[in-house]
Write a protein that holds these residues in place. Structure first.
Motif, mmCIF file in Angstrom:
data_model
loop_
_atom_site.group_PDB
_atom_site.id
_atom_site.type_symbol
_atom_site.label_atom_id
_atom_site.label_comp_id
_atom_site.label_asym_id
_atom_site.label_seq_id
_atom_site.Cartn_x
_atom_site.Cartn_y
_atom_site.Cartn_z
ATOM 1 N N THR A 153 2.439 -6.140 -4.840
ATOM 2 C CA THR A 153 1.851 -4.888 -4.352
ATOM 3 C C THR A 153 0.762 -4.335 -5.273
ATOM 4 O O THR A 153 0.141 -3.321 -4.947
ATOM 5 C CB THR A 153 2.942 -3.809 -4.188
ATOM 6 O OG1 THR A 153 3.686 -3.704 -5.406
ATOM 7 C CG2 THR A 153 3.888 -4.155 -3.053
ATOM 8 N N GLN A 202 4.035 -5.899 2.468
ATOM 9 C CA GLN A 202 3.909 -5.039 1.292
ATOM 10 C C GLN A 202 2.593 -5.310 0.569
ATOM 11 O O GLN A 202 1.963 -4.384 0.049
ATOM 12 C CB GLN A 202 5.099 -5.255 0.355
ATOM 13 C CG GLN A 202 6.408 -4.662 0.867
ATOM 14 C CD GLN A 202 6.922 -5.309 2.145
ATOM 15 O OE1 GLN A 202 7.061 -6.523 2.214
ATOM 16 N NE2 GLN A 202 7.201 -4.497 3.152
ATOM 17 N N PHE A 225 0.252 -3.372 2.471
ATOM 18 C CA PHE A 225 0.674 -1.985 2.645
ATOM 19 C C PHE A 225 0.788 -1.633 4.132
ATOM 20 O O PHE A 225 0.285 -0.615 4.600
ATOM 21 C CB PHE A 225 -0.264 -1.029 1.904
ATOM 22 C CG PHE A 225 -0.104 -1.114 0.413
ATOM 23 C CD1 PHE A 225 0.853 -0.351 -0.241
ATOM 24 C CD2 PHE A 225 -0.864 -2.006 -0.338
ATOM 25 C CE1 PHE A 225 1.026 -0.451 -1.615
ATOM 26 C CE2 PHE A 225 -0.683 -2.115 -1.709
ATOM 27 C CZ PHE A 225 0.265 -1.342 -2.350
ATOM 28 N N GLN A 226 1.481 -2.526 4.842
ATOM 29 C CA GLN A 226 1.728 -2.341 6.264
ATOM 30 C C GLN A 226 3.228 -2.352 6.566
ATOM 31 O O GLN A 226 3.669 -2.823 7.608
ATOM 32 C CB GLN A 226 1.018 -3.430 7.074
ATOM 33 C CG GLN A 226 -0.498 -3.364 6.973
ATOM 34 C CD GLN A 226 -1.194 -4.515 7.689
ATOM 35 O OE1 GLN A 226 -0.575 -5.537 7.983
ATOM 36 N NE2 GLN A 226 -2.468 -4.340 7.977
ATOM 37 N N SER A 227 4.019 -1.831 5.648
ATOM 38 C CA SER A 227 5.466 -1.800 5.846
ATOM 39 C C SER A 227 5.821 -0.904 7.019
ATOM 40 O O SER A 227 5.179 0.121 7.265
ATOM 41 C CB SER A 227 6.163 -1.285 4.582
ATOM 42 O OG SER A 227 5.907 -2.126 3.489
ATOM 43 N N SER A 228 6.884 -1.307 7.724
ATOM 44 C CA SER A 228 7.366 -0.538 8.863
ATOM 45 C C SER A 228 8.843 -0.233 8.690
ATOM 46 O O SER A 228 9.602 -1.076 8.199
ATOM 47 C CB SER A 228 7.143 -1.319 10.162
ATOM 48 O OG SER A 228 7.854 -0.740 11.232
ATOM 49 N N THR A 240 -5.710 -3.968 2.570
ATOM 50 C CA THR A 240 -5.820 -2.723 1.804
ATOM 51 C C THR A 240 -6.214 -3.056 0.373
ATOM 52 O O THR A 240 -5.424 -3.622 -0.378
ATOM 53 C CB THR A 240 -4.484 -1.955 1.801
ATOM 54 O OG1 THR A 240 -4.100 -1.655 3.150
ATOM 55 C CG2 THR A 240 -4.593 -0.665 1.010
ATOM 56 N N LEU A 268 -6.035 2.331 -2.829
ATOM 57 C CA LEU A 268 -5.258 3.486 -2.385
ATOM 58 C C LEU A 268 -5.355 4.558 -3.449
ATOM 59 O O LEU A 268 -5.246 4.273 -4.643
ATOM 60 C CB LEU A 268 -3.783 3.115 -2.165
ATOM 61 C CG LEU A 268 -3.416 2.232 -0.974
ATOM 62 C CD1 LEU A 268 -1.955 1.801 -1.068
ATOM 63 C CD2 LEU A 268 -3.679 2.960 0.342
ATOM 64 N N ASN A 291 0.119 8.907 -2.672
ATOM 65 C CA ASN A 291 -0.011 8.208 -1.403
ATOM 66 C C ASN A 291 1.362 7.901 -0.828
ATOM 67 O O ASN A 291 2.237 7.403 -1.539
ATOM 68 C CB ASN A 291 -0.801 6.914 -1.608
ATOM 69 C CG ASN A 291 -1.468 6.448 -0.334
ATOM 70 O OD1 ASN A 291 -0.798 6.114 0.636
ATOM 71 N ND2 ASN A 291 -2.790 6.435 -0.341
ATOM 72 N N ASP A 292 1.526 8.184 0.468
ATOM 73 C CA ASP A 292 2.799 7.888 1.129
ATOM 74 C C ASP A 292 3.123 6.397 1.109
ATOM 75 O O ASP A 292 4.292 5.999 1.117
ATOM 76 C CB ASP A 292 2.779 8.370 2.583
ATOM 77 C CG ASP A 292 2.761 9.886 2.709
ATOM 78 O OD1 ASP A 292 3.067 10.566 1.708
ATOM 79 O OD2 ASP A 292 2.426 10.395 3.801
ATOM 80 N N LYS A 293 2.075 5.568 1.060
ATOM 81 C CA LYS A 293 2.283 4.120 1.117
ATOM 82 C C LYS A 293 2.766 3.524 -0.199
ATOM 83 O O LYS A 293 3.057 2.337 -0.266
ATOM 84 C CB LYS A 293 0.994 3.426 1.564
ATOM 85 C CG LYS A 293 0.620 3.710 3.010
ATOM 86 C CD LYS A 293 -0.579 2.883 3.447
ATOM 87 C CE LYS A 293 -0.899 3.124 4.916
ATOM 88 N NZ LYS A 293 -2.049 2.287 5.376
ATOM 89 N N TYR A 301 6.171 7.739 7.600
ATOM 90 C CA TYR A 301 6.844 6.704 8.394
ATOM 91 C C TYR A 301 7.628 7.352 9.516
ATOM 92 O O TYR A 301 8.235 8.410 9.329
ATOM 93 C CB TYR A 301 7.779 5.869 7.507
ATOM 94 C CG TYR A 301 7.071 5.099 6.414
ATOM 95 C CD1 TYR A 301 6.395 3.920 6.690
ATOM 96 C CD2 TYR A 301 7.071 5.585 5.096
ATOM 97 C CE1 TYR A 301 5.743 3.211 5.682
ATOM 98 C CE2 TYR A 301 6.437 4.883 4.088
ATOM 99 C CZ TYR A 301 5.770 3.706 4.383
ATOM 100 O OH TYR A 301 5.133 3.016 3.367
#
Length: 482
Positions: free
Chosen positions: A71, A87, A90-93, A450, A453, A457-459, A481
């Motif tokens: 990351t 990760q 930075f596209q975690s769901s 990404t 950032l 950051n929320d991510k 999320y």
């Protein structure tokens, strides 16, 4: 017969851990018969603590030990990248229950349930077996440290850093001390409460581990390991004085010494053949455990199958004569990874077996670097420079290293860069970036969706798995999320 019994008990423990974490997520009762059988004797408690090491290894070896490098700005992906790919981008769901989002949560709480079962069983075992109190105290010390590690690791992945709010009142992770009963709604504690508990467990473990020392056995938790971990936790917390205090105690103990340059690479082998005493304070290995191999060597080191390699930004940090460049990387001459820098901290570049030599949880060099950063924050700049000089000098045996800096901020930059040179591929970089409140800025060869950032950051944290949020109405999801 003893070997068969040992294996059966470990298999039982593996079943118990799988059940315990699943039940935690689904709020169903724990299988009490198996647990009670395991803890009828001190021998069962011994098997349980060994199984807990195995459970911890399980979450380190497949995803967690790679999380903070993948990351970060240290790596670029190859064409075959799949491990932690969401990760990396930075596209975690929150719905990724079968991927890292759910898998890390599952296995970390699985380990936590294991050690809590041990800690809750010890008082009765002490009553039944008063002549084995010393053995049970040793198990207690190890289990307390393991509980601290689990809570700390969970907080690093699923919660914003300690200093995200001025009083650390933001959400941390659920602190668990026993397996939840059916219908129990488990809420998240604050980050302050999380750190308070981590520190309390580490400190409570010290007298048990000091009284029943295991020498310099690197594959089990020792008194020095607890001290070293306290230096790390206090660094993350920003308690500079305490970080220095505990780092001083570890560095002053000659049971652990930095390997010299000639033996540096051997430090990462399962059984280092060092002329000096080892610098490894605590490592996880497959030795004596039932768990299989790790994906780390293939993901990082396989000349044909490696999924990630060093970024141009990471490579630019090293001098040409730095042994951490010349000894710890390999450059395949052909194949898909030809010309790329692959680390050999976990394998030699031609992976023929999936077992890594060892996964370093904490080394003495990190303790020096913890102290250097803490001393800088205490404005003890000359002492901070001396600590990074110690690490850099070992990496440059052919010349004398002098740490010069044009300003205090320049020295801080050098401390951060030295930390990354020394600890890259050991699961530190991303955690270091966010605890310092820095932006993530990948280099010119960034091939993620990404590349930068800003902080905050929320991510910077993973979402709580949907399965947990839906089953547990007290559980709050991380901002950003669904």
């Amino acid at each position: 017969m003893k070997k068969i019994n040992y294996t059966l008990i470990l298999m039982l423990l593996a079943c118990l851990t799988l059940i315990s974490c699943k039940k935690f997520l689904e709020k169903e009762p724990f299988g009490k018969t198996g647990k009670n059988t395991l803890f009828e004797t001190v021998e069962g408690a011994k098997m349980a603590i060994n199984g807990s090491y195995n459970s911890m290894l399980a979450y380190y070896k497949n995803e967690f030990a790679m999380y903070a490098d993948i990351t970060s700005d240290n790596l670029i992906k190859g064409n075959k990248a799949s491990v932690l790919l969401p990760q990396f981008n930075f596209q975690s769901s929150s719905g990724d229950d079968a991927l890292a989002v759910g898998d890390l949560w599952l296995h970390m709480y699985e380990t936590l349930n294991n050690v809590n079962n041990i800690l809750n069983a010890v008082p009765e075992l002490k009553t039944k077996f008063p002549n084995q109190v010393k053995t049970l105290d040793s198990i207690t010390g190890q289990a307390l440290v393991m509980r601290a590690i689990c809570h700390f690791d969970l907080s690093r992945v699923y919660a914003q850093p300690y200093n995200y709010t001025a009083d650390a009142s933001h959400l941390g992770i659920p602190l668990l001390f026993k397996t939840p009963s059916p219908g129990w709604q488990v809420a998240r504690n604050t980050m302050k409460e999380t750190y308070d508990q981590v520190i309390l467990d580490l400190k409570n473990a010290l007298p048990f581990l000091q009284q029943h020392a295991n020498g310099t056995v690197q594959t089990s938790i020792s008194y020095q390991a607890a001290l070293a971990l306290l230096s790390r936790v206090y660094l993350y917390q920003g308690n500079w004085e305490q970080c220095v205090t505990y780092a001083d105690q570890v560095i002053a103990n000659t049971a652990y010494l930095l390997a010299d340059a000639a033996n540096y690479k051997s430090t990462f082998l399962l059984k280092p053949s060092l002329t000096l005493k080892p610098e490894v304070i605590f490592q996880l290995t497959n030795t004596g455990l039932t768990n299989g191999g790790s994906s780390i060597p293939t993901v990082y080191s396989d000349s044909t199958g490696a999924q990630y390699s060093a970024s141009a930004k990471l490579k630019s940090l090293f001098d040409p004569d730095d042994i951490r460049l010349t000894q710890m990387f390999t450059i395949p001459k052909k194949g898909e990874n030809a010309g790329k820098y692959l680390t050999v901290k976990y394998a030699d570049g031609t992976v023929t077996a999936i077992n890594p030599p060892a996964i370093q949880v904490i080394r003495l060099s990190e303790v020096y670097l913890n102290r250097a950063e803490a001393k800088w924050n205490l404005q003890r700049y000359t002492e901070a420079a001396n600590d990074i000089k110690t690490i850099s000098q070992r990496a440059h045996p052919s010349r004398t290293i002098d740490i010069t800096y044009s300003s205090n901020s320049d020295l801080y930059k050098q401390i951060a860069e030295e930390r990354n040179r020394e600890l890259c591929f050991e699961n530190h970089r991303f955690f270091d970036i966010i605890r310092r409140k820095e932006p993530l800025q990948r280099g010119i060869d960034c091939n993620s969706s990404t590349c930068s950032l800003t902080y905050p950051n929320d991510k910077f944290v993973l979402p709580i798995p949907n399965k947990e949020v839906e089953a547990n109405k007290a559980m709050k999801q991380n901002p950003g999320y669904n």
